[in-house]
Design an enzyme around this catalytic site. Structure first.
Site, PDB file in Angstrom:
ATOM      1  N   GLY A 115       0.834  -1.192   0.000  1.00 42.44           N
ATOM      2  CA  GLY A 115       0.000   0.000   0.000  1.00 42.44           C
ATOM      3  C   GLY A 115       0.870   1.242   0.000  1.00 42.44           C
ATOM      4  O   GLY A 115       2.087   1.169  -0.195  1.00 42.44           O
TER       5      GLY A 115
ATOM      6  N   VAL B 151       3.490  -5.793   2.837  1.00 48.18           N
ATOM      7  CA  VAL B 151       3.128  -6.949   3.645  1.00 48.18           C
ATOM      8  C   VAL B 151       3.796  -8.179   3.033  1.00 48.18           C
ATOM      9  O   VAL B 151       3.683  -8.432   1.826  1.00 48.18           O
ATOM     10  CB  VAL B 151       1.607  -7.145   3.705  1.00 48.18           C
ATOM     11  CG1 VAL B 151       1.272  -8.330   4.618  1.00 48.18           C
ATOM     12  CG2 VAL B 151       0.920  -5.886   4.221  1.00 48.18           C
TER      13      VAL B 151
ATOM     14  N   ASP C 123     -12.488   1.679   9.121  1.00 43.67           N
ATOM     15  CA  ASP C 123     -12.023   1.530   7.740  1.00 43.67           C
ATOM     16  C   ASP C 123     -12.378   0.154   7.194  1.00 43.67           C
ATOM     17  O   ASP C 123     -11.596  -0.454   6.467  1.00 43.67           O
ATOM     18  CB  ASP C 123     -10.513   1.761   7.661  1.00 43.67           C
ATOM     19  CG  ASP C 123     -10.037   1.998   6.222  1.00 43.67           C
ATOM     20  OD1 ASP C 123     -10.837   2.510   5.410  1.00 43.67           O
ATOM     21  OD2 ASP C 123      -8.889   1.659   5.908  1.00 43.67           O
TER      22      ASP C 123
ATOM     23  N   GLY D  22       3.156   0.925   3.391  1.00 40.61           N
ATOM     24  CA  GLY D  22       3.993  -0.207   3.732  1.00 40.61           C
ATOM     25  C   GLY D  22       3.833  -1.387   2.805  1.00 40.61           C
ATOM     26  O   GLY D  22       3.086  -1.355   1.834  1.00 40.61           O
TER      27      GLY D  22
END
Length: 422
Positions: free
Chosen positions: A26, A31, A138, A29
Site C-alpha cells: 500500500g 506486507v 475503515d 507499507g
C-alpha cells in the site's frame, strides 16, 4: 492468495521471521509472508523507510496497541510487533485466501444466502470489537479476508477508541476510504459512534452482492459530495429484493436511523432461515464457496536435495563420511481529506490517492509492482528503497531504537492511559 517473490531491495528477515514473499502493498507499507523459527506462517507488515516519520510511527503504534486489545474468532490475531524499530513492523495471523474485493472481481457477486451469512458473521465480529470500546473506521472489501475457516477482518490501522478525544491525525482531517465512509465521518464529525461501522458493513455487503459500492466517481471531490449529500441516495442496483430493506437501513444518511449490529445479525438470520437453511449451514456454504485452494508454503522454498554420501564399492558409507545438506537458496487505500478551517477562502486539499474502483482493485494482484509515480502530496517520484542491511544493534544484542521512536511510544502510552475506558 497470490504471493510474489521478494525483490532485491526487500529484507529477508524481520524480528526473527524469515520473509518468503510479498502478499500485498500500500501507500505506507509492504506486507510479506513470513515464517517463524518454529514454522508458523505470518503476515508481516513493514512501514516503508521513505514514510517513517513521527506521525506514521504514532499511527502504526496505535494499530499495534489496538491489536493487543481486541480478540475474536473473526479477527486476524496479532503475533508480534516492534513499532519502535528503525523499520517498524508487526506480524499477524496469516490467512490463506482472497480478500472480498478480489474474490468478487474474479468470481462475481455472492448470492443473497451467502451475503446474508457474510453479514451475520461480520456484524457479530464488529459487535465484539465495539464491546471492547473500539471502532474499526475503515471496513471495506479489501479488509475482509475469505479464509479456509471463514471470513476474517484485518487492518485496524485506523481504529480508535469509541468516544475518545485523543486524535492521532492533524486537525481538520478525515482519514479513511471514502467509498465506504459514512457521511458523518466524511464531514469530520467527532466523536464517531458504532454507527460508522454499521454503514461500512452495509457498503461491504452491497459490494458482495452487487459488485459495486454505494457511490462511485472518478473525481475524489465529487465522491465526497455524493457521500455527504442527504439528497443523494446509495446505488442499490443489482441487489436481490430480499436484501434491499436491510442495506437501505444500514446505509441510511443519519447515524441514528441505522440498525444496531445485533439487529443486523437478527435480520440476516431471518433471511437465511426464510430460504430454508440454518445459520451454521449457510456459514459452511459461504466458506466452501469462497475458500481458495490452499497454496502450500513449501512451494516458496527451494526443493530439498538428497545428501550425497561417499560409499564404498560394497555399497556401505565410507568411514567418517557425513551427510551435509546443500546450502539453501531462494529466488526471488486509504485517502486523507483535509477539511477547510473556518473561513470562506479555504478549500480542501487531498493527500494520497482515492480507493481504486472494484474492477481495478480486482485486476491488480499483489504480485504487480508498478513503476514509481509522483505522489499526490509532493509531486515527486518516490526514491527506490535502499538495499537492506543488518539491523543496528546495541552491545546487548537488542535492536537499536531511535530517540524519536522512544518518545513517540511513550506519548502514545500516556495518551491511551488517559483515554481508555478499561
Amino acid at each position: 492468495m497470490q504471493i510474489a517473490p521478494l525483490s532485491p531491495h526487500d529484507p529477508t528477515e524481520l524480528g526473527g521471521y524469515e520473509l518468503l514473499g510479498r502478499i500485498g502493498h500500500g501507500g505506507m507499507g509492504q506486507v510479506y509472508l513470513g515464517e517463524s523459527p518454529g514454522g508458523e506462517p505470518a503476515a508481516v507488515k513493514v512501514i516503508k523507510p521513505s514514510v517513517v516519520d513521527s506521525e506514521t510511527r504514532q499511527r502504526f503504534a496505535q494499530e499495534v496497541e489496538i491489536l493487543k486489545t481486541i480478540w475474536g474468532a473473526r479477527i486476524a490475531a496479532l503475533l508480534d510487533a516492534d513499532p519502535e524499530a528503525d523499520r517498524p513492523w508487526l506480524a499477524t495471523e496469516y490467512i490463506e485466501g482472497l480478500d472480498l474485493s478480489r474474490h468478487v472481481a474474479s468470481h462475481g457477486p455472492l448470492p443473497s444466502l451467502l451475503t446474508a451469512s457474510l453479514g451475520a458473521t461480520l456484524a457479530e465480529a464488529l459487535a465484539t470489537v465495539h464491546k471492547q470500546g473500539l471502532l474499526h473506521r475503515d471496513l471495506k472489501p479489501a479488509n475482509v479476508l475469505l479464509g479456509p475457516n471463514g471470513p476474517k477482518i484485518i487492518d485496524f490501522g485506523l481504529a480508535v477508541f469509541a468516544e475518545s478525544s485523543v486524535s492521532l491525525t492533524a486537525p481538520n482531517t478525515v482519514v479513511g476510504t471514502p467509498s465506504c465512509m459514512p457521511p458523518e465521518q466524511a464531514n469530520g464529525e467527532k466523536p464517531l459512534t458504532p454507527a460508522v461501522d454499521v454503514y461500512a458493513l452495509g457498503a461491504v455487503l452491497l459490494f458482495a452482492t452487487s459488485g459495486h459500492l454505494p457511490y462511485q466517481a472518478a473525481n475524489i471531490h465529487v465522491l465526497f459530495h455524493q457521500v455527504t449529500d442527504p439528497a443523494k441516495t446509495p446505488d442499490l442496483s443489482g441487489v436481490p429484493d430480499e436484501l434491499v430493506p436491510l442495506l437501505t437501513a444500514m446505509l441510511a444518511h443519519q447515524a441514528q436511523d441505522r440498525p444496531a449490529l445485533d439487529d443486523v445479525v437478527k435480520q440476516c438470520r431471518a433471511l437465511i432461515e426464510a430460504q430454508g437453511f440454518k445459520v451454521a449451514q449457510a456459514r459452511r456454504r459461504l466458506t466452501s464457496h469462497t475458500a481458495a485452494p490452499t497454496q502450500l508454503l513449501d512451494s516458496l522454498l527451494p526443493p530439498a536435495e538428497a545428501p550425497t554420501v561417499p560409499v564404498s564399492p560394497a555399497g556401505e558409507p565410507e568411514a567418517g563420511a557425513t551427510a551435509e545438506p546443500p546450502a539453501a537458496t531462494r529466488t526471488g487505500t486509504e485517502t486523507t481529506r483535509v477539511l477547510p478551517p473556518t473561513g470562506p477562502d479555504r478549500t480542501p486539499t487531498l493527500v494520497d490517492h482515492p480507493e481504486p474502483q472494484p474492477e481495478a482493485a480486482g485486476a491488480r494482484g499483489p504480485a504487480q509492482n508498478p513503476p514509481s509515480a509522483p505522489t499526490a502530496d509532493t509531486g515527486r517520484a518516490p526514491s527506490p528503497l535502499p538495499a537492506p542491511g543488518p539491523p543496528a544493534r546495541t552491545r546487548g544484542g537488542r535492536p537499536r531504537h531511535s530517540a524519536q521512536a522512544r518518545i513517540t511510544a511513550q506519548r502514545l502510552r500516556e495518551a491511551y492511559a488517559a483515554s481508555a475506558t478499561f
